[in-house]
Motif scaffolding. Structure first.
Motif, PDB file in Angstrom:
ATOM      1  N   SER A 180      17.398 -11.664   6.713  1.00  0.00           N
ATOM      2  CA  SER A 180      16.738 -11.490   8.006  1.00  0.00           C
ATOM      3  C   SER A 180      16.213 -10.063   8.155  1.00  0.00           C
ATOM      4  O   SER A 180      15.258  -9.825   8.885  1.00  0.00           O
ATOM      5  CB  SER A 180      17.685 -11.837   9.151  1.00  0.00           C
ATOM      6  OG  SER A 180      18.813 -11.013   9.119  1.00  0.00           O
ATOM      7  N   PHE A 181      16.811  -9.115   7.435  1.00  0.00           N
ATOM      8  CA  PHE A 181      16.380  -7.721   7.592  1.00  0.00           C
ATOM      9  C   PHE A 181      14.900  -7.504   7.258  1.00  0.00           C
ATOM     10  O   PHE A 181      14.183  -6.865   8.025  1.00  0.00           O
ATOM     11  CB  PHE A 181      17.264  -6.788   6.754  1.00  0.00           C
ATOM     12  CG  PHE A 181      16.964  -5.344   6.989  1.00  0.00           C
ATOM     13  CD1 PHE A 181      17.498  -4.667   8.087  1.00  0.00           C
ATOM     14  CD2 PHE A 181      16.114  -4.652   6.134  1.00  0.00           C
ATOM     15  CE1 PHE A 181      17.197  -3.354   8.324  1.00  0.00           C
ATOM     16  CE2 PHE A 181      15.811  -3.327   6.370  1.00  0.00           C
ATOM     17  CZ  PHE A 181      16.352  -2.670   7.468  1.00  0.00           C
ATOM     18  N   SER A 214      15.133 -14.090  17.375  1.00  0.00           N
ATOM     19  CA  SER A 214      15.942 -13.089  16.680  1.00  0.00           C
ATOM     20  C   SER A 214      16.554 -12.124  17.695  1.00  0.00           C
ATOM     21  O   SER A 214      17.692 -11.664  17.524  1.00  0.00           O
ATOM     22  CB  SER A 214      15.091 -12.337  15.658  1.00  0.00           C
ATOM     23  OG  SER A 214      14.167 -11.492  16.318  1.00  0.00           O
ATOM     24  N   VAL A 215      15.816 -11.839  18.769  1.00  0.00           N
ATOM     25  CA  VAL A 215      16.383 -10.978  19.818  1.00  0.00           C
ATOM     26  C   VAL A 215      17.572 -11.663  20.483  1.00  0.00           C
ATOM     27  O   VAL A 215      18.634 -11.070  20.672  1.00  0.00           O
ATOM     28  CB  VAL A 215      15.296 -10.628  20.855  1.00  0.00           C
ATOM     29  CG1 VAL A 215      15.901  -9.859  22.010  1.00  0.00           C
ATOM     30  CG2 VAL A 215      14.182  -9.851  20.196  1.00  0.00           C
ATOM     31  N   LEU A 228      20.336 -15.964  13.752  1.00  0.00           N
ATOM     32  CA  LEU A 228      19.636 -14.848  13.113  1.00  0.00           C
ATOM     33  C   LEU A 228      19.123 -15.269  11.734  1.00  0.00           C
ATOM     34  O   LEU A 228      17.985 -14.987  11.362  1.00  0.00           O
ATOM     35  CB  LEU A 228      20.578 -13.648  12.989  1.00  0.00           C
ATOM     36  CG  LEU A 228      19.950 -12.393  12.384  1.00  0.00           C
ATOM     37  CD1 LEU A 228      18.891 -11.840  13.312  1.00  0.00           C
ATOM     38  CD2 LEU A 228      21.005 -11.335  12.108  1.00  0.00           C
ATOM     39  N   GLY A 229      19.988 -15.949  10.998  1.00  0.00           N
ATOM     40  CA  GLY A 229      19.574 -16.414   9.677  1.00  0.00           C
ATOM     41  C   GLY A 229      18.367 -17.332   9.768  1.00  0.00           C
ATOM     42  O   GLY A 229      17.445 -17.256   8.964  1.00  0.00           O
ATOM     43  N   LEU A 230      18.364 -18.192  10.782  1.00  0.00           N
ATOM     44  CA  LEU A 230      17.257 -19.138  10.909  1.00  0.00           C
ATOM     45  C   LEU A 230      15.938 -18.437  11.208  1.00  0.00           C
ATOM     46  O   LEU A 230      14.874 -18.904  10.818  1.00  0.00           O
ATOM     47  CB  LEU A 230      17.561 -20.154  12.020  1.00  0.00           C
ATOM     48  CG  LEU A 230      18.789 -21.037  11.804  1.00  0.00           C
ATOM     49  CD1 LEU A 230      18.914 -22.052  12.913  1.00  0.00           C
ATOM     50  CD2 LEU A 230      18.708 -21.749  10.467  1.00  0.00           C
ATOM     51  N   THR A 231      16.013 -17.297  11.917  1.00  0.00           N
ATOM     52  CA  THR A 231      14.753 -16.643  12.279  1.00  0.00           C
ATOM     53  C   THR A 231      14.056 -16.067  11.053  1.00  0.00           C
ATOM     54  O   THR A 231      12.877 -15.734  11.127  1.00  0.00           O
ATOM     55  CB  THR A 231      14.980 -15.522  13.300  1.00  0.00           C
ATOM     56  OG1 THR A 231      15.918 -14.591  12.742  1.00  0.00           O
ATOM     57  CG2 THR A 231      15.502 -16.058  14.599  1.00  0.00           C
ATOM     58  N   ALA A 283      16.454  -6.570  14.838  1.00  0.00           N
ATOM     59  CA  ALA A 283      17.465  -7.548  15.246  1.00  0.00           C
ATOM     60  C   ALA A 283      18.606  -7.579  14.237  1.00  0.00           C
ATOM     61  O   ALA A 283      19.788  -7.617  14.603  1.00  0.00           O
ATOM     62  CB  ALA A 283      16.826  -8.924  15.364  1.00  0.00           C
ATOM     63  N   ALA A 284      18.243  -7.510  12.936  1.00  0.00           N
ATOM     64  CA  ALA A 284      19.294  -7.556  11.919  1.00  0.00           C
ATOM     65  C   ALA A 284      20.172  -6.310  11.998  1.00  0.00           C
ATOM     66  O   ALA A 284      21.401  -6.393  11.873  1.00  0.00           O
ATOM     67  CB  ALA A 284      18.660  -7.686  10.534  1.00  0.00           C
ATOM     68  N   SER A 285      19.544  -5.175  12.223  1.00  0.00           N
ATOM     69  CA  SER A 285      20.337  -3.949  12.281  1.00  0.00           C
ATOM     70  C   SER A 285      21.303  -3.975  13.454  1.00  0.00           C
ATOM     71  O   SER A 285      22.476  -3.619  13.327  1.00  0.00           O
ATOM     72  CB  SER A 285      19.423  -2.734  12.436  1.00  0.00           C
ATOM     73  OG  SER A 285      18.413  -2.769  11.475  1.00  0.00           O
TER      74      SER A 285
END
Lengths: 524, 505
Positions: A435-436, A299-300, A336-339, A442-444
């Motif tokens: 993801s949030f 995610s990072v 990101l979505g996958l994480t 990471a999402a933000s």
């Protein structure tokens, strides 16, 4: 047990077959026009086939459908079969490939150099990409994944602009280097004692248990983290993810328009598809290491990709390069979505929904990015055909001379920055919302990517399409006055890509529900 | 000697006899006899050779299907020769390679009009030696067969009789002698240790001798003999670090000869090494150290071959380094010998090696012979000399590109499938690092193969004269490319063939 429906085999190899026909009739020295239309028609037929597959996929039954199965390779240490099939995850991507293959063929109407060769390679490219999405056998998947390199090498080298040979070689070496690791990863998975199949998903009709079930909880031949990394690197290069994205701007910038459309539209998606199918599909219950352990660091990386890609995009002065870098940013959203998969560890209904939604958002982002960026490249290509420059400081006031190109460029741009009612909004909001809860930071941070996207898209449109005329030192006035708008036939590929943008923007269920069937099958 | 002995040797004998027939026919068709204008009749030699090859091929088929005589894995001729299916597999490969090379050399041979007979006689003698070598199951027979192979090959390399060619011959001769000496030394150690020259007896006696722990290969004598034997065959197989002669010899020799050396000579050396070493594979101490030894050799060979090929400008030198790298990939299969504890996949290594060799033989012949056809007409053996080939000869260009992509290991060619099989054996034996080194090497290799492909496909040339290959050349190259594609797309039948031929494990 064997089963052979044939429709997928036909869908995959029809373009290649058309390419073969073009090769065989080459000695007849037919007019370029005939070759061109023959190729275009073959991609239209392929599209119709993909549409049939998509619509005929039984949503209630789910699972793998339209199976084609033949035994293929049976060496002592590796046994592989020719196994094609689609599930909910691949059906929309097959449709996307058909869609973009058709758009790319239409967009190649103006190719004048070595026409038959060009279409042979373009059609082979479509076959390769289609093959990736329908192969259920890991080695077959890899065969198509690698084969795609050769048509791309030829297409960029010979019909590209700028430094095509350099870019083509760079593309090939990056892809092969990534693929090399996957190659070893495949053996490592297969040669684990408990595994006796290379089939990626369970196929009950054939009595096949998928790899995921077989490697769950057993000792692998190598650490699971290493095998995971081998696969991930291959896909991260292709997606591309910072810091492995370096080939993409060059390849995109120097490729001919139609090839850029294919590259952005479907080639990158092979990587996202692979990540879902393999990195997530295989590594949820592996011993010692699972995908959940990697999700945090990924995610990072995703957030860095999104923001870094967006910042670099802003300072681009070449329109194509700008869109290429924006792809790095947008593909960061896919990762990101996958994480969000890690959400499933909470073992609540909400956690599972989050994981499902995140992956679904990523898959949808792949689909929408394919159409949006495809459209953007198409419009830049059309503009470039007329202005002969993509250098933003040399452009200005294009709206006055080419309003139609402008409108569709606007649509692509707005969809890209996530305007509601267009498809980009749906996929990005799905990625963020899901993801949030799992990776709030990471999402933000990634959310800034959307802000920056608004910046680079609007700023580029402002500089190139608005204003009364090009700035000093740009296109001379007499040339500017001679610029023309898109021709009626150009509208075909444009509409082919625009319609899905609106349809998904307004009624996302049409694709989301299908993806959901596939992803539920993959989640454990 | 019994009838069975003669049947077992019949393909080799037929090949040697064919060499003599060609030598006599050359004398009978001598130019001077017909007033100096009868080159045409000399061309008939090629056809006699190609058609004549049907005889050893048929006799080998006869043994395979056991119409007359048997293809047992029992050694015949007092235990010196084994006409098992393993040997027959390689004999087919050698006969095929010889035939294809002859087919492709018809136009090329015009420049040898004075020594046409010698060319065929030497080629067929070398082939006969190789066919003997692949079945040899006794140390002295191995040595004699190897020499029968090496000396004609030296003469072939020097056949063009210009500076380069003579240099190639001289280098080849000296290094050949050196390598044979090393090999002989290794064989002597083996004999000294066990007191037998027949492989089966050696294995039986070694089983009775103690293996010391802590000593590589369980005993210093075995270690020395294995190292020396591997070094000796290392020259023939063109693997690093015994590869220095390869680029010079390939560059200096006539191109069809280089093609022959790179395929038949290599394959036969691999075959005999497999037969020799796999008979010791049952001894755990040997197998364990053997993995390390061959893994190192494979690494060296792949890396040296690929890195050196990167900077080559001469196609023949580039292909020479490429064959060194290819031999390195094959060595990966050698390294993947199974330690007895996991003997369920004991035949995986040999299977992958044979599959790779079969694919490599077809592919490499296609590339070398396509290039021979081109260079014979352009006289330019640099990479730049291939520019614009797609326009000058579309068919040759496409065939050569497919061949190069197969060498690179692109699906759907056999190069890819064979690499998949051979690298998987390494992973199977826990040599993941070796598989990683190997695949990274294929990426390095992509650069130079694709550079040549790029020149062929996109290069612009001032010279637009079409290059028209002869029917024989086209047929030969097409056979190679057909093999490369068919073995890659439908690998099962060749793998079945290989499985039937795995009589040594």
């Amino acid at each position: 047990m064997s089963e052979f429906n044939g429709i997928l085999t036909l869908t995959v190899f029809l373009p290649a077959l058309a390419g073969l026909v073009i090769l065989l009739v080459k000695p007849l020295q037919l007019e370029d026009r005939i070759i061109r239309w023959f190729a275009i028609v073959s991609t239209v037929v392929t599209f119709v086939l993909t549409l049939i597959v998509f619509l005929a996929y039984d949503r209630d039954a789910g699972g793998v459908q339209f199976i084609d199965h033949l035994s293929w390779l049976s060496a002592e240490t590796i046994k592989s079969s020719y196994l094609l099939g689609v599930d909910g995850l691949s059906a929309p991507l097959v449709l996307l490939t058909g869609l973009l293959g058709m758009a790319a063929a239409f967009a190649s109407r103006n190719i004048g150099l070595r026409v038959s060769e060009y279409f042979i390679w373009l059609l082979l490219l479509e076959t390769a990409v289609m093959g990736v999405f329908v192969s259920l056998d890991l080695l077959l998947f890899f065969v198509f994944f690698e084969f795609e390199v050769i048509p791309m090498f030829m297409l960029i080298s010979l019909w590209g602009s700028g430094r095509p040979r350099y870019s083509a070689m760079k593309f090939v070496l990056y892809t092969l280097a990534g693929g090399a690791f996957m190659f070893v990863g495949i053996f490592a998975v297969y040669l684990t004692g408990a595994v006796d199949t290379l089939t990626m998903v369970p196929v009950p009709e054939l009595g096949i248990v998928g790899i995921a079930d077989q490697i769950a909880g057993v000792d692998l031949i190598a650490p699971a983290s290493l095998i995971f990394a081998f696969f991930f690197v291959a896909f991260a290069v292709k997606l591309p993810i910072w810091p492995l994205h370096n080939w993409l701007p060059d390849a995109h910038t120097d490729a001919p328009t139609a090839v850029s459309v294919m590259l952005a539209g479907v080639l990158l998606k092979m990587a996202g598809y692979g990540m879902i199918r393999i990195n997530i599909g295989f590594f949820q219950e592996t011993k010692g290491f699972t995908v959940h352990d990697a999700a945090g660091i990924l995610s990072v990386i995703a957030a860095v990709s999104v923001v870094y890609g967006a910042i670099v995009t802003i300072r681009q002065t070449d329109m194509k390069r700008l869109i290429a870098y924006s792809s790095v940013s947008h593909m960061g959203f896919v990762l990101l979505g996958l994480t969000a998969i890690a959400g499933i560890q909470q073992e609540t209904e909400f956690g599972r929904d989050v994981a499902l939604g995140g992956i679904n958002g990523a898959a949808l982002q792949m689909f929408t990015h394919g159409t949006i960026t495809g459209l953007a490249f198409l419009m830049v290509g059309l503009a470039y055909d007329r202005t002969h420059t993509r250098h933003i400081p040399h452009l200005g006031g294009l709206w006055r001379r080419m309003p139609v190109i402008g409108i569709f460029f606007f649509i692509a741009g707005f969809a890209s920055l996530g305007l509601p009612a267009l498809s980009g909004f749906v996929s990005e909001i799905m990625v963020f919302l899901n993801s949030f809860p799992v990776w709030p930071w990471a999402a933000s941070i990634s959310a800034f990517g959307v802000v920056l996207a608004a910046g680079y898209v609007l700023w580029m449109i402002q500089r190139t399409f608005f204003g009364s005329k090009p700035p000093e030192g740009g296109i001379p006035d007499d040339k500017y006055e001679e610029l023309t708008d898109a021709e009626p036939l150009d509208l075909i590929p444009i509409l082919v890509l625009t319609i899905p943008i609106f349809v998904i923007g307004i009624w996302p269920k049409v694709v989301v529900d299908v993806f959901k069937i596939g992803i539920e099958g993959i989640l454990r | 000697m019994t009838a069975q002995d003669y049947w077992a040797l019949s393909p080799v004998i037929a090949m040697a006899a064919l060499a003599l027939v060609l030598l006599s026919a050359d004398a009978l068709l001598a130019e001077r006899m017909f007033g100096g204008k009868r080159y045409g009749s000399k061309r008939a030699l090629s056809w006699i050779a190609v058609i004549g090859l049907a005889v050893p091929a048929f006799l080998a088929l006869n043994l395979w299907f056991e119409w007359f005589g048997e293809s047992t894995s029992e050694a015949v001729v007092y235990g010196t020769f084994t006409a098992d299916r393993f040997a027959l597999f390689f004999q087919f490969l050698i006969i095929g390679a010889t035939g294809v090379v002859i087919l492709a050399s018809v136009p090329y041979l015009q420049q040898f009009r004075d020594s046409l007979g010698e060319f065929f006689t030497l080629l067929l003698t070398a082939a006969a030696g190789m066919m003997l070598l692949v079945g040899a199951s006794e140390l002295i027979t191995i040595y004699v067969a190897l020499e029968t192979t090496a000396l004609p090959a030296v003469a072939l390399a020097a056949l063009r009789r210009d500076g380069f060619s003579i240099e190639a011959g001289a280098k080849f001769l000296i290094l050949s002698a050196l390598s044979t000496a090393l090999l002989l030394f290794g064989l002597v150690f083996l004999y000294g240790y066990t007191g037998a020259t027949r492989i089966d007896e050696i294995v039986a006696r070694m089983g009775a001798l103690p293996f010391e722990s802590g000593v590589p290969f369980g005993s210093l004598a075995v270690m020395l003999s294995v190292l020396l034997i591997v070094a000796g065959f290392g020259f023939k197989m063109a693997i690093a670090p015994w590869h220095m002669w390869v680029p010079d010899v390939y560059q200096g020799s006539p191109t069809p000869v280089a093609a022959f050396l790179s395929v038949a000579s290599k394959a036969s050396a691999f075959a005999v090494l497999m037969r020799l070493l796999y008979s010791f594979a049952g001894f755990d101490p040997v197998a364990q150290d053997w993995q390390i030894l061959f893994a190192l050799i494979a690494t060296a060979s792949m890396t040296v071959g690929n890195l050196m090929a990167l900077s080559q400008t001469n196609v023949k030198r580039l292909l020479a380094y490429s064959t060194i790298a290819q031999a390195g990939y094959i060595m990966v299969g050698f390294a993947a010998v199974s330690v007895a504890s996991s003997s369920d996949s004991a035949s995986a290594g040999p299977q992958s090696i044979m599959y790779y060799l079969a694919g490599y033989a077809f592919t490499n012949l296609a590339v070398f012979l396509a290039f021979a056809a081109i260079v014979h007409r352009t006289g330019n053996d640099t990479i730049a000399g291939l520019s614009g080939l797609l326009k000058r000869s579309p068919v040759l260009a496409i065939l050569m590109v497919i061949g190069l992509l197969s060498l690179l290991g692109m699906p759907p060619t056999v190069g890819f499938m064979a690499k998949a099989v051979i690298f998987s054996t390494a992973v199977d034996q826990g040599l993941i690092w070796l598989a990683v080194v190997a695949v990274v090497n294929t990426v390095v290799a992509a650069y130079y193969y694709l550079r040549v492909v790029g020149v062929i496909m996109f290069g612009e040339s001032d010279d637009a004269d079409p290059i028209k290959p002869g029917a024989g050349e086209l047929a030969a190259v097409s056979i190679g490319v057909a093999g490369a594609l068919v073995f890659g797309i439908v690998p099962w039948f060749i793998l079945e063939l290989v499985d039937k031929s795995l009589t040594i494990v």
